[in-house]
Design a protein around this motif. Structure first.
Motif, PDB file in Angstrom:
ATOM      1  N   PHE A  37       0.855  -1.176   0.000  1.00 23.38           N
ATOM      2  CA  PHE A  37       0.000   0.000   0.000  1.00 23.38           C
ATOM      3  C   PHE A  37       0.897   1.234   0.000  1.00 23.38           C
ATOM      4  O   PHE A  37       2.085   1.135   0.278  1.00 23.38           O
ATOM      5  N   ARG A  38       0.315   2.382  -0.296  1.00 22.65           N
ATOM      6  CA  ARG A  38       1.087   3.619  -0.226  1.00 22.65           C
ATOM      7  C   ARG A  38       0.204   4.756   0.254  1.00 22.65           C
ATOM      8  O   ARG A  38      -1.014   4.727   0.085  1.00 22.65           O
ATOM      9  N   GLN A  39       0.858   5.745   0.847  1.00 27.35           N
ATOM     10  CA  GLN A  39       0.152   6.927   1.319  1.00 27.35           C
ATOM     11  C   GLN A  39       0.958   8.154   0.961  1.00 27.35           C
ATOM     12  O   GLN A  39       2.082   8.334   1.459  1.00 27.35           O
ATOM     13  N   ALA A  40       0.380   8.972   0.106  1.00 27.63           N
ATOM     14  CA  ALA A  40       1.007  10.222  -0.294  1.00 27.63           C
ATOM     15  C   ALA A  40       0.617  11.320   0.709  1.00 27.63           C
ATOM     16  O   ALA A  40      -0.420  11.209   1.379  1.00 27.63           O
ATOM     17  N   PRO A  41       1.421  12.370   0.816  1.00 26.94           N
ATOM     18  CA  PRO A  41       1.104  13.456   1.754  1.00 26.94           C
ATOM     19  C   PRO A  41      -0.295  14.015   1.511  1.00 26.94           C
ATOM     20  O   PRO A  41      -0.651  14.331   0.373  1.00 26.94           O
ATOM     21  N   THR A  91       5.231   9.264  -5.605  1.00 22.47           N
ATOM     22  CA  THR A  91       5.836   9.684  -4.346  1.00 22.47           C
ATOM     23  C   THR A  91       4.890   9.404  -3.183  1.00 22.47           C
ATOM     24  O   THR A  91       3.732   9.829  -3.192  1.00 22.47           O
ATOM     25  N   ALA A  92       5.369   8.641  -2.194  1.00 25.17           N
ATOM     26  CA  ALA A  92       4.532   8.246  -1.062  1.00 25.17           C
ATOM     27  C   ALA A  92       5.367   7.438  -0.083  1.00 25.17           C
ATOM     28  O   ALA A  92       6.492   7.036  -0.383  1.00 25.17           O
ATOM     29  N   ASP A  93       4.782   7.198   1.070  1.00 31.23           N
ATOM     30  CA  ASP A  93       5.304   6.182   1.972  1.00 31.23           C
ATOM     31  C   ASP A  93       4.669   4.854   1.560  1.00 31.23           C
ATOM     32  O   ASP A  93       3.445   4.771   1.405  1.00 31.23           O
ATOM     33  N   TYR A  94       5.502   3.837   1.403  1.00 32.64           N
ATOM     34  CA  TYR A  94       5.028   2.530   0.959  1.00 32.64           C
ATOM     35  C   TYR A  94       5.053   1.553   2.134  1.00 32.64           C
ATOM     36  O   TYR A  94       6.066   1.462   2.852  1.00 32.64           O
ATOM     37  N   TYR A  95       3.955   0.819   2.276  1.00 30.38           N
ATOM     38  CA  TYR A  95       3.783  -0.103   3.387  1.00 30.38           C
ATOM     39  C   TYR A  95       3.558  -1.521   2.891  1.00 30.38           C
ATOM     40  O   TYR A  95       2.764  -1.750   1.960  1.00 30.38           O
ATOM     41  N   CYS A  96       4.208  -2.446   3.544  1.00 29.53           N
ATOM     42  CA  CYS A  96       3.995  -3.873   3.330  1.00 29.53           C
ATOM     43  C   CYS A  96       2.940  -4.348   4.323  1.00 29.53           C
ATOM     44  O   CYS A  96       2.904  -3.874   5.466  1.00 29.53           O
ATOM     45  N   ALA A  97       2.084  -5.284   3.910  1.00 32.35           N
ATOM     46  CA  ALA A  97       1.041  -5.794   4.790  1.00 32.35           C
ATOM     47  C   ALA A  97       0.777  -7.264   4.486  1.00 32.35           C
ATOM     48  O   ALA A  97       1.084  -7.744   3.390  1.00 32.35           O
ATOM     49  N   ALA A  98       0.188  -7.954   5.467  1.00 29.61           N
ATOM     50  CA  ALA A  98      -0.078  -9.387   5.337  1.00 29.61           C
ATOM     51  C   ALA A  98      -1.494  -9.715   5.795  1.00 29.61           C
ATOM     52  O   ALA A  98      -1.966  -9.168   6.796  1.00 29.61           O
ATOM     53  N   HIS A  99      -2.159 -10.608   5.064  1.00 29.26           N
ATOM     54  CA  HIS A  99      -3.440 -11.154   5.540  1.00 29.26           C
ATOM     55  C   HIS A  99      -3.421 -12.669   5.338  1.00 29.26           C
ATOM     56  O   HIS A  99      -2.850 -13.176   4.375  1.00 29.26           O
ATOM     57  N   ARG A 100      -4.045 -13.369   6.264  1.00 31.50           N
ATOM     58  CA  ARG A 100      -4.099 -14.822   6.164  1.00 31.50           C
ATOM     59  C   ARG A 100      -4.849 -15.238   4.908  1.00 31.50           C
ATOM     60  O   ARG A 100      -5.848 -14.625   4.533  1.00 31.50           O
ATOM     61  N   GLN A 101      -4.331 -16.291   4.289  1.00 27.86           N
ATOM     62  CA  GLN A 101      -4.982 -16.816   3.094  1.00 27.86           C
ATOM     63  C   GLN A 101      -4.893 -18.328   3.130  1.00 27.86           C
ATOM     64  O   GLN A 101      -3.832 -18.887   3.387  1.00 27.86           O
TER      65      GLN A 101
END
Length: 127
Positions: A37-41, A91-101
């Protein structure tokens, strides 16, 4: 306790490339589908890409399709995001994430369905 740690962010000129990596510890990596995911200002966090626990299925947000590629190495508990032809709007902060599958379960785009998150890594693209 599952932990996710991202790396690989930085500054690059438009048209350049960066490769983000995320390592999962404290859990069984193949129990999780992984997402970026990412979040820009000034904006809400948004889905970028996801990959199934085996790695045979991927999904991308429309604006990155054909430029970004998600992959995983289950032997190294790592998920990667190769970002090519970067644009200033990436341009953004990029985040790694996990969900059970489980098995052929769905990949999720909604951040609320992701259980674990990294701390983020900053990507800056200059024009």
């Amino acid at each position: 306790q599952v932990q996710l740690v991202e790396s690989g962010g930085g500054s690059v000129q438009a048209g350049g490339s960066l490769r983000l990596s995320c390592v999962l510890s404290g859990g069984t990596f193949t129990s999780y589908a992984m997402g970026w995911f990412r979040q820009a200002p000034g904006r809400e966090r948004e889905f970028v890409a996801s990959i199934s626990w085996i790695g045979e299925r991927t999904e991308y947000e429309d604006s990155v399709t054909g430029r970004f590629f998600i992959s995983r190495d289950n032997g190294r508990n790592t998920v990667n995001l190769q970002m090519n032809n970067l644009k200033p709007e990436d341009t953004a902060d990029y985040y790694c994430a996990a969900h059970r599958q489980y098995g052929l379960g769905p990949l999720h785009r909604a951040e609320a369905l992701y259980e674990y998150w990294g701390q983020g890594t900053q990507v800056t693209v200059s024009s």
